[in-house]
Design a protein around this motif. Sequence first.
Motif, PDB file in Angstrom:
ATOM      1  N   VAL A  32       0.862  -1.179   0.000  1.00 44.95           N
ATOM      2  CA  VAL A  32       0.000   0.000   0.000  1.00 44.95           C
ATOM      3  C   VAL A  32       0.898   1.228   0.000  1.00 44.95           C
ATOM      4  CG1 VAL A  32      -1.765   1.308   1.244  1.00 44.95           C
ATOM      5  CG2 VAL A  32      -1.847  -1.200   1.217  1.00 44.95           C
ATOM      6  N   VAL A  33       0.695   2.091  -0.986  1.00 41.59           N
ATOM      7  CA  VAL A  33       1.521   3.296  -1.120  1.00 41.59           C
ATOM      8  C   VAL A  33       0.659   4.514  -0.826  1.00 41.59           C
ATOM      9  CG1 VAL A  33       2.907   4.707  -2.690  1.00 41.59           C
ATOM     10  CG2 VAL A  33       2.962   2.192  -2.878  1.00 41.59           C
ATOM     11  N   VAL A  34       1.071   5.303   0.160  1.00 40.33           N
ATOM     12  CA  VAL A  34       0.384   6.551   0.503  1.00 40.33           C
ATOM     13  C   VAL A  34       1.296   7.701   0.095  1.00 40.33           C
ATOM     14  CG1 VAL A  34      -0.649   7.951   2.326  1.00 40.33           C
ATOM     15  CG2 VAL A  34      -0.823   5.445   2.419  1.00 40.33           C
ATOM     16  N   ARG A  35       0.906   8.416  -0.952  1.00 34.52           N
ATOM     17  CA  ARG A  35       1.726   9.532  -1.436  1.00 34.52           C
ATOM     18  C   ARG A  35       1.435  10.823  -0.692  1.00 34.52           C
ATOM     19  NH1 ARG A  35      -0.060   6.823  -5.888  1.00 34.52           N
ATOM     20  NH2 ARG A  35       1.562   5.545  -6.880  1.00 34.52           N
ATOM     21  N   ASP A  36       0.190  10.978  -0.288  1.00 33.12           N
ATOM     22  CA  ASP A  36      -0.178  12.182   0.452  1.00 33.12           C
ATOM     23  C   ASP A  36      -1.306  11.827   1.417  1.00 33.12           C
ATOM     24  OD1 ASP A  36      -0.847  14.662   1.438  1.00 33.12           O
ATOM     25  OD2 ASP A  36      -0.825  15.670  -0.502  1.00 33.12           O
ATOM     26  N   PRO A  37      -1.023  11.801   2.725  1.00 33.12           N
ATOM     27  CA  PRO A  37      -2.044  11.430   3.704  1.00 33.12           C
ATOM     28  C   PRO A  37      -2.994  12.575   4.051  1.00 33.12           C
ATOM     29  CG  PRO A  37      -0.013  11.920   4.835  1.00 33.12           C
ATOM     30  CD  PRO A  37       0.286  12.060   3.352  1.00 33.12           C
ATOM     31  N   ARG A  38      -2.770  13.760   3.497  1.00 33.91           N
ATOM     32  CA  ARG A  38      -3.508  14.951   3.926  1.00 33.91           C
ATOM     33  C   ARG A  38      -4.867  15.072   3.228  1.00 33.91           C
ATOM     34  NH1 ARG A  38       0.244  19.574   2.299  1.00 33.91           N
ATOM     35  NH2 ARG A  38       0.395  18.189   0.493  1.00 33.91           N
ATOM     36  N   LEU A  39      -5.723  14.115   3.528  1.00 32.35           N
ATOM     37  CA  LEU A  39      -7.091  14.178   3.044  1.00 32.35           C
ATOM     38  C   LEU A  39      -7.948  14.855   4.111  1.00 32.35           C
ATOM     39  CD1 LEU A  39      -7.368  10.594   1.521  1.00 32.35           C
ATOM     40  CD2 LEU A  39      -6.681  12.715   0.390  1.00 32.35           C
ATOM     41  N   ARG A  40      -9.234  14.995   3.841  1.00 31.59           N
ATOM     42  CA  ARG A  40     -10.118  15.643   4.826  1.00 31.59           C
ATOM     43  C   ARG A  40     -10.016  14.949   6.173  1.00 31.59           C
ATOM     44  NH1 ARG A  40     -16.713  16.370   4.237  1.00 31.59           N
ATOM     45  NH2 ARG A  40     -17.016  17.603   6.131  1.00 31.59           N
ATOM     46  N   TRP A  41     -10.012  13.613   6.147  1.00 31.02           N
ATOM     47  CA  TRP A  41      -9.684  12.826   7.323  1.00 31.02           C
ATOM     48  C   TRP A  41      -8.343  12.159   7.002  1.00 31.02           C
ATOM     49  CZ3 TRP A  41     -14.654  12.542   5.127  1.00 31.02           C
ATOM     50  CH2 TRP A  41     -15.674  13.154   5.879  1.00 31.02           C
ATOM     51  N   PRO A  42      -7.263  12.580   7.641  1.00 30.48           N
ATOM     52  CA  PRO A  42      -5.922  12.100   7.259  1.00 30.48           C
ATOM     53  C   PRO A  42      -5.801  10.574   7.276  1.00 30.48           C
ATOM     54  CG  PRO A  42      -5.765  13.954   8.782  1.00 30.48           C
ATOM     55  CD  PRO A  42      -7.213  13.564   8.733  1.00 30.48           C
ATOM     56  N   VAL A  43      -5.059  10.057   6.315  1.00 29.58           N
ATOM     57  CA  VAL A  43      -4.792   8.622   6.262  1.00 29.58           C
ATOM     58  C   VAL A  43      -3.976   8.231   7.486  1.00 29.58           C
ATOM     59  CG1 VAL A  43      -3.716   6.763   4.944  1.00 29.58           C
ATOM     60  CG2 VAL A  43      -4.820   8.670   3.740  1.00 29.58           C
ATOM     61  N   GLN A  44      -4.389   7.172   8.174  1.00 31.56           N
ATOM     62  CA  GLN A  44      -3.672   6.736   9.372  1.00 31.56           C
ATOM     63  C   GLN A  44      -2.251   6.290   9.015  1.00 31.56           C
ATOM     64  OE1 GLN A  44      -6.903   4.851   8.779  1.00 31.56           O
ATOM     65  NE2 GLN A  44      -7.900   4.742  10.780  1.00 31.56           N
ATOM     66  N   PRO A  45      -1.272   6.684   9.813  1.00 29.52           N
ATOM     67  CA  PRO A  45       0.125   6.327   9.501  1.00 29.52           C
ATOM     68  C   PRO A  45       0.363   4.826   9.384  1.00 29.52           C
ATOM     69  CG  PRO A  45       0.037   8.014  11.216  1.00 29.52           C
ATOM     70  CD  PRO A  45      -1.375   7.537  11.007  1.00 29.52           C
ATOM     71  N   ASP A  46      -0.376   4.012  10.152  1.00 36.01           N
ATOM     72  CA  ASP A  46      -0.156   2.567  10.137  1.00 36.01           C
ATOM     73  C   ASP A  46      -1.032   1.844   9.119  1.00 36.01           C
ATOM     74  OD1 ASP A  46      -2.560   2.978  11.426  1.00 36.01           O
ATOM     75  OD2 ASP A  46      -2.180   1.551  13.063  1.00 36.01           O
ATOM     76  N   LEU A  47      -1.741   2.600   8.264  1.00 36.07           N
ATOM     77  CA  LEU A  47      -2.643   1.958   7.297  1.00 36.07           C
ATOM     78  C   LEU A  47      -1.923   0.957   6.399  1.00 36.07           C
ATOM     79  CD1 LEU A  47      -5.624   2.032   6.071  1.00 36.07           C
ATOM     80  CD2 LEU A  47      -4.633   3.522   4.331  1.00 36.07           C
ATOM     81  N   PRO A  48      -0.778   1.301   5.776  1.00 35.11           N
ATOM     82  CA  PRO A  48      -0.122   0.322   4.895  1.00 35.11           C
ATOM     83  C   PRO A  48       0.218  -0.991   5.600  1.00 35.11           C
ATOM     84  CG  PRO A  48       0.777   2.511   4.525  1.00 35.11           C
ATOM     85  CD  PRO A  48      -0.084   2.607   5.747  1.00 35.11           C
ATOM     86  N   ALA A  49       0.739  -0.888   6.821  1.00 33.08           N
ATOM     87  CA  ALA A  49       1.132  -2.103   7.544  1.00 33.08           C
ATOM     88  C   ALA A  49      -0.082  -2.941   7.924  1.00 33.08           C
ATOM     89  CB  ALA A  49       1.922  -1.721   8.797  1.00 33.08           C
ATOM     90  N   ARG A  50      -1.176  -2.295   8.275  1.00 30.05           N
ATOM     91  CA  ARG A  50      -2.365  -3.030   8.726  1.00 30.05           C
ATOM     92  C   ARG A  50      -3.157  -3.625   7.561  1.00 30.05           C
ATOM     93  NH1 ARG A  50      -5.550   0.326  13.193  1.00 30.05           N
ATOM     94  NH2 ARG A  50      -6.709  -1.653  13.244  1.00 30.05           N
ATOM     95  N   LEU A  51      -3.013  -3.068   6.356  1.00 28.09           N
ATOM     96  CA  LEU A  51      -3.697  -3.620   5.191  1.00 28.09           C
ATOM     97  C   LEU A  51      -2.900  -4.738   4.524  1.00 28.09           C
ATOM     98  CD1 LEU A  51      -5.235  -0.553   3.297  1.00 28.09           C
ATOM     99  CD2 LEU A  51      -6.398  -2.214   4.752  1.00 28.09           C
ATOM    100  N   ALA A  52      -1.589  -4.667   4.601  1.00 28.18           N
ATOM    101  CA  ALA A  52      -0.743  -5.627   3.891  1.00 28.18           C
ATOM    102  C   ALA A  52      -1.054  -7.063   4.337  1.00 28.18           C
ATOM    103  CB  ALA A  52       0.728  -5.314   4.132  1.00 28.18           C
ATOM    104  N   GLY A  53      -1.305  -7.927   3.365  1.00 31.68           N
ATOM    105  CA  GLY A  53      -1.561  -9.329   3.635  1.00 31.68           C
ATOM    106  C   GLY A  53      -3.009  -9.676   3.895  1.00 31.68           C
ATOM    107  N   ARG A  54      -3.850  -8.692   4.044  1.00 29.26           N
ATOM    108  CA  ARG A  54      -5.273  -8.928   4.313  1.00 29.26           C
ATOM    109  C   ARG A  54      -5.997  -9.296   3.025  1.00 29.26           C
ATOM    110  NH1 ARG A  54      -4.066  -9.434   8.779  1.00 29.26           N
ATOM    111  NH2 ARG A  54      -5.127 -11.356   8.212  1.00 29.26           N
ATOM    112  N   ARG A  55      -7.025 -10.145   3.135  1.00 29.07           N
ATOM    113  CA  ARG A  55      -7.839 -10.544   2.002  1.00 29.07           C
ATOM    114  C   ARG A  55      -9.167  -9.791   2.047  1.00 29.07           C
ATOM    115  NH1 ARG A  55      -8.121 -15.450   3.088  1.00 29.07           N
ATOM    116  NH2 ARG A  55     -10.276 -15.534   3.874  1.00 29.07           N
ATOM    117  N   ILE A  56      -9.605  -9.320   0.888  1.00 32.31           N
ATOM    118  CA  ILE A  56     -10.865  -8.583   0.791  1.00 32.31           C
ATOM    119  C   ILE A  56     -11.998  -9.583   0.605  1.00 32.31           C
ATOM    120  CG2 ILE A  56     -12.174  -6.852  -0.505  1.00 32.31           C
ATOM    121  CD1 ILE A  56      -9.462  -5.650  -1.360  1.00 32.31           C
ATOM    122  N   GLU A  57     -12.949  -9.594   1.541  1.00 34.06           N
ATOM    123  CA  GLU A  57     -14.031 -10.576   1.521  1.00 34.06           C
ATOM    124  C   GLU A  57     -15.348 -10.014   1.017  1.00 34.06           C
ATOM    125  OE1 GLU A  57     -14.146 -12.367   5.433  1.00 34.06           O
ATOM    126  OE2 GLU A  57     -12.637 -13.828   4.797  1.00 34.06           O
TER     127      GLU A  57
END
Length: 272
Positions: A26-51
């Motif tokens: 997961v690549v976050v180029r700019d976290p500065r959205l209206r609700w900022p992207v959580q810093p740990d988002l890439p690590a917590r998404l990696a390896g997860r399966r979408i159900e």
Amino acid sequence: MPELPEVETIRRGIEPHVLGRRIGRVVVRDPRLRWPVQPDLPARLAGRRIEQAARRAKYLVLHLDNGDRLLIHLGMSGRIWVLDPTVAPIKHDHVDIELDSGQLLRFHDPRRFGAVLLWSAGEPHHELLRHLGPEPFDPAFHGDYLFELSRGRSAAVKNFVMDGNVVVGAGNIYAAESLFRAAIRPTRAAGKVTRAEYVELASRIREVLNEAIVRGGTTLRDFAGATGELGYFQQELYVYGREGEPCRRCGTGIRRKVIGQRSSFYCTRCQR
């Protein structure tokens, strides 16, 4: 901005590409959205399966195999595309979610009013969704519900049905079209609309939204679906954006009035 039919179109567009797929980098180029992207988002998404690829109001909700969910909101100008990873990112491409299929989801948002947020399994309710009204296709949404909730309200009926705490999905375009089909003038006080009229209006809201979904949404300015296709419900609009043009039913010129800081369109003869 993208409304419920546009978001549902995107959900249906990405669903076959993401179901059962495992998330890689997961690549976050700019976290500065209206609700900022959580810093740990890439690590917590990696390896997860979408159900599951679901939708709540105008939020895309990707359900993950550990119970977490990923909320994606397109804001005013956001898009999410299914792309080959060799497609070079452009300005405002803020987040890439790579999949084990070799494709990726790319979140693009020039105004940065959107969101890409992890909703933890331990949180039964997300703050952004907590106060939302029923979905228009939910059995809980019907004319009696609108009638009872509207009693004593002096606000214009158009503002009432556009309130996401009342029902989700009846945005400016779709509220205008639904009120036209129900023969209700948008300026009328919500508390003065009869039970029978609300039964008709609830039916028309579902009808209009369903037609818009089937046609891929309404392309105004720059909306496009997940794979770049354009919606074409705008070709069937009866009143929205047609100020001064003849009503498609009676020939009377369509009027425009600002209600709640939004342009509202109606026919003075067909709508009472």
